[in-house]
Design a protein around this motif. Sequence first.
Motif, mmCIF file in Angstrom:
data_model
loop_
_atom_site.group_PDB
_atom_site.id
_atom_site.type_symbol
_atom_site.label_atom_id
_atom_site.label_comp_id
_atom_site.label_asym_id
_atom_site.label_seq_id
_atom_site.Cartn_x
_atom_site.Cartn_y
_atom_site.Cartn_z
ATOM 1 N N LEU A 61 103.839 15.073 40.091
ATOM 2 C CA LEU A 61 103.748 13.635 39.854
ATOM 3 C C LEU A 61 104.623 13.209 38.689
ATOM 4 C CD1 LEU A 61 99.930 13.024 40.323
ATOM 5 C CD2 LEU A 61 101.770 12.518 41.924
ATOM 6 N N VAL A 62 105.393 12.159 38.888
ATOM 7 C CA VAL A 62 106.192 11.523 37.847
ATOM 8 C C VAL A 62 105.886 10.025 37.894
ATOM 9 C CG1 VAL A 62 108.514 10.982 37.034
ATOM 10 C CG2 VAL A 62 108.028 13.230 37.986
ATOM 11 N N ASP A 63 105.569 9.442 36.759
ATOM 12 C CA ASP A 63 105.300 8.006 36.710
ATOM 13 C C ASP A 63 106.614 7.244 36.794
ATOM 14 O OD1 ASP A 63 102.565 8.395 36.427
ATOM 15 O OD2 ASP A 63 102.708 8.580 34.253
ATOM 16 N N VAL A 64 106.688 6.314 37.732
ATOM 17 C CA VAL A 64 107.898 5.525 37.942
ATOM 18 C C VAL A 64 107.563 4.047 37.720
ATOM 19 C CG1 VAL A 64 109.727 4.871 39.547
ATOM 20 C CG2 VAL A 64 108.762 7.172 39.627
ATOM 21 N N SER A 65 108.379 3.374 36.931
ATOM 22 C CA SER A 65 108.242 1.934 36.706
ATOM 23 C C SER A 65 109.642 1.364 36.526
ATOM 24 C CB SER A 65 107.356 1.654 35.487
ATOM 25 O OG SER A 65 107.880 2.285 34.322
ATOM 26 N N GLY A 66 109.740 0.074 36.222
ATOM 27 C CA GLY A 66 111.048 -0.526 36.029
ATOM 28 C C GLY A 66 111.044 -2.013 36.288
ATOM 29 N N TYR A 67 112.239 -2.562 36.516
ATOM 30 C CA TYR A 67 112.356 -3.987 36.789
ATOM 31 C C TYR A 67 113.640 -4.244 37.571
ATOM 32 C CZ TYR A 67 115.623 -4.099 32.816
ATOM 33 O OH TYR A 67 116.673 -3.869 31.965
ATOM 34 N N ALA A 68 113.703 -5.423 38.178
ATOM 35 C CA ALA A 68 114.901 -5.839 38.905
ATOM 36 C C ALA A 68 115.021 -7.350 38.805
ATOM 37 C CB ALA A 68 114.835 -5.402 40.367
ATOM 38 N N ASP A 69 116.263 -7.863 38.798
ATOM 39 C CA ASP A 69 116.463 -9.307 38.792
ATOM 40 C C ASP A 69 117.719 -9.668 39.587
ATOM 41 O OD1 ASP A 69 118.226 -8.245 36.961
ATOM 42 O OD2 ASP A 69 117.770 -9.627 35.343
ATOM 43 N N VAL A 70 117.625 -10.787 40.273
ATOM 44 C CA VAL A 70 118.734 -11.347 41.043
ATOM 45 C C VAL A 70 118.973 -12.770 40.541
ATOM 46 C CG1 VAL A 70 119.579 -11.992 43.320
ATOM 47 C CG2 VAL A 70 118.167 -9.941 43.051
ATOM 48 N N GLU A 71 120.242 -13.108 40.303
ATOM 49 C CA GLU A 71 120.582 -14.414 39.720
ATOM 50 C C GLU A 71 121.539 -15.187 40.626
ATOM 51 O OE1 GLU A 71 120.645 -12.740 35.087
ATOM 52 O OE2 GLU A 71 122.493 -13.334 36.089
ATOM 53 N N TYR A 72 121.501 -16.497 40.451
ATOM 54 C CA TYR A 72 122.567 -17.352 40.971
ATOM 55 C C TYR A 72 123.082 -18.168 39.796
ATOM 56 C CZ TYR A 72 125.339 -20.565 43.712
ATOM 57 O OH TYR A 72 126.403 -21.276 44.226
ATOM 58 N N ARG A 85 124.391 -12.845 41.630
ATOM 59 C CA ARG A 85 124.611 -11.637 40.839
ATOM 60 C C ARG A 85 123.395 -10.728 40.949
ATOM 61 N NH1 ARG A 85 125.474 -11.045 34.218
ATOM 62 N NH2 ARG A 85 126.236 -8.883 34.279
ATOM 63 N N LEU A 86 123.590 -9.508 41.409
ATOM 64 C CA LEU A 86 122.538 -8.498 41.417
ATOM 65 C C LEU A 86 122.553 -7.852 40.035
ATOM 66 C CD1 LEU A 86 123.285 -9.040 44.435
ATOM 67 C CD2 LEU A 86 122.551 -6.693 44.893
ATOM 68 N N HIS A 87 121.889 -8.513 39.092
ATOM 69 C CA HIS A 87 122.093 -8.193 37.690
ATOM 70 C C HIS A 87 121.588 -6.800 37.321
ATOM 71 C CE1 HIS A 87 122.281 -10.019 33.370
ATOM 72 N NE2 HIS A 87 122.893 -8.863 33.466
ATOM 73 N N HIS A 88 120.282 -6.573 37.468
ATOM 74 C CA HIS A 88 119.732 -5.296 37.024
ATOM 75 C C HIS A 88 118.841 -4.660 38.098
ATOM 76 C CE1 HIS A 88 120.144 -7.442 33.047
ATOM 77 N NE2 HIS A 88 120.707 -6.296 32.737
ATOM 78 N N LEU A 89 118.931 -3.370 38.193
ATOM 79 C CA LEU A 89 117.878 -2.531 38.755
ATOM 80 C C LEU A 89 117.700 -1.399 37.766
ATOM 81 C CD1 LEU A 89 115.885 -1.468 40.837
ATOM 82 C CD2 LEU A 89 117.801 -0.335 41.997
ATOM 83 N N ASP A 111 124.881 -4.892 38.314
ATOM 84 C CA ASP A 111 125.865 -5.474 39.237
ATOM 85 C C ASP A 111 126.127 -4.570 40.435
ATOM 86 O OD1 ASP A 111 126.165 -7.749 37.613
ATOM 87 O OD2 ASP A 111 127.616 -6.713 36.351
ATOM 88 N N ALA A 112 125.047 -3.934 40.960
ATOM 89 C CA ALA A 112 125.110 -3.121 42.187
ATOM 90 C C ALA A 112 126.319 -2.177 42.176
ATOM 91 C CB ALA A 112 125.150 -4.011 43.417
ATOM 92 N N PRO A 113 126.317 -1.165 41.314
ATOM 93 C CA PRO A 113 127.504 -0.319 41.142
ATOM 94 C C PRO A 113 127.915 0.418 42.417
ATOM 95 C CG PRO A 113 125.594 0.665 40.075
ATOM 96 C CD PRO A 113 125.202 -0.722 40.463
ATOM 97 N N VAL A 114 129.235 0.523 42.588
ATOM 98 C CA VAL A 114 129.829 1.253 43.707
ATOM 99 C C VAL A 114 130.883 2.201 43.146
ATOM 100 C CG1 VAL A 114 131.215 1.106 45.799
ATOM 101 C CG2 VAL A 114 129.442 -0.597 45.365
ATOM 102 N N LEU A 115 130.792 3.472 43.513
ATOM 103 C CA LEU A 115 131.812 4.466 43.153
ATOM 104 C C LEU A 115 132.271 5.147 44.435
ATOM 105 C CD1 LEU A 115 130.244 6.129 39.982
ATOM 106 C CD2 LEU A 115 132.150 4.517 40.054
#
Length: 370
Positions: A61-72, A85-89, A111-115
């Motif tokens: 078991l690993v505790d997982v938490s966090g936040y996300a936000d989408v902007e215009y 803007r997909l600002h944060h995950l 900003d939804a990173p792509v590599l």
Amino acid sequence: MAVALAASLACAPAIAQDRLDRLELEIEGLKKENVELKERVESIEAADEETTHSLGVLSRLVDVSGYADVEYRLTDKDGENGGFRLHHLSLFFTKDIQKEWKLFTEVEFEDAPVLDYTNDTLNRGDGVFFVEQMYIEYHPSLSWDLRFGRFLTPAGIWSIYHYPPYVPTQSPPLFTRLIFPEVSDGALLRNSFVLHDTAIDTHLFASNGSGNPGSLDMNTNTAVGARANAALTHGLSAGASYFREKDNSDVMKNSFALHLLADYGPFNLQSEYAYRHNDPDGGASYNDKGWYAQLAYDAGKWTLAARLDWYDTDDTAPINDIYRYTGAINYHFAHNVVGKLEYDRNEFDDPARQDYNEVIFAIVVAIGDL
């Protein structure tokens, strides 16, 4: 009557024996069920052991938490267009390794990173992937702990308490992450104590300094810093922060900050002042400094906020001042879901820079306990 009594007495041993026989049968049945249940438990444990062996660390078991936000965003800034803007995950992973040891990691996707690589060639790279925190914590006591790794630089208020679900604005104060570095790689001692009925929290740390990745310190100097916060009265706290380093360009930097936090009923007042003296090796010294004051009012599911920002990038010239005026309205759909409307007015003393306006609509969610 005597005959009936005699008959009863004659039948009593037979009845008692019958009851004993039935009890023995029930006990045998229970024993059989117990054996079957034990076999089932052993089978389940064997399956769990096989699964644990197969999955390894992932099965624990690993505790997982966090936040996300989408902007215009809407803006009239030259050279920029509005849009989504997909600002944060941002994901937090916490694991209590032993009673006194813990691992904490925060991984941020901005900003939804792509590599996109082909062999060793980068075809496309967008957004930001950032390990914002990763530290091993030793906490033998409730009053103090040690952290080793990467942590948020303890300075003021916003540098530590800035997660979008719990602040009224999407834009941070102007000087945030400039006068003090955003993160530090090193060791941090946190200690809490009471002095004359005043609760005091302190941070002392040493690190590689700003601009150095987790695998390399590109100068021979160790950065040091400290933060202290005192709960003066109920709803009122204040403190100070300090950071000193000689960076990779041989600039000696000394940063100082003061902060104030006051809660009175539905009102919240938050303010910080930060100042840095920059002394380049062989060059002229200069200072950069900033200040903000933010007032918020909570009314049920609504939060209203206003903030005034000021940042002087270099006090050797009179045209380096930047001002931002911010107003925000938040609506809390739930304790972990908030909608935001924000207006920012940005003004510059430098005549070469054009003032501009920005409007931000955002939906922010929190995952678990941050």
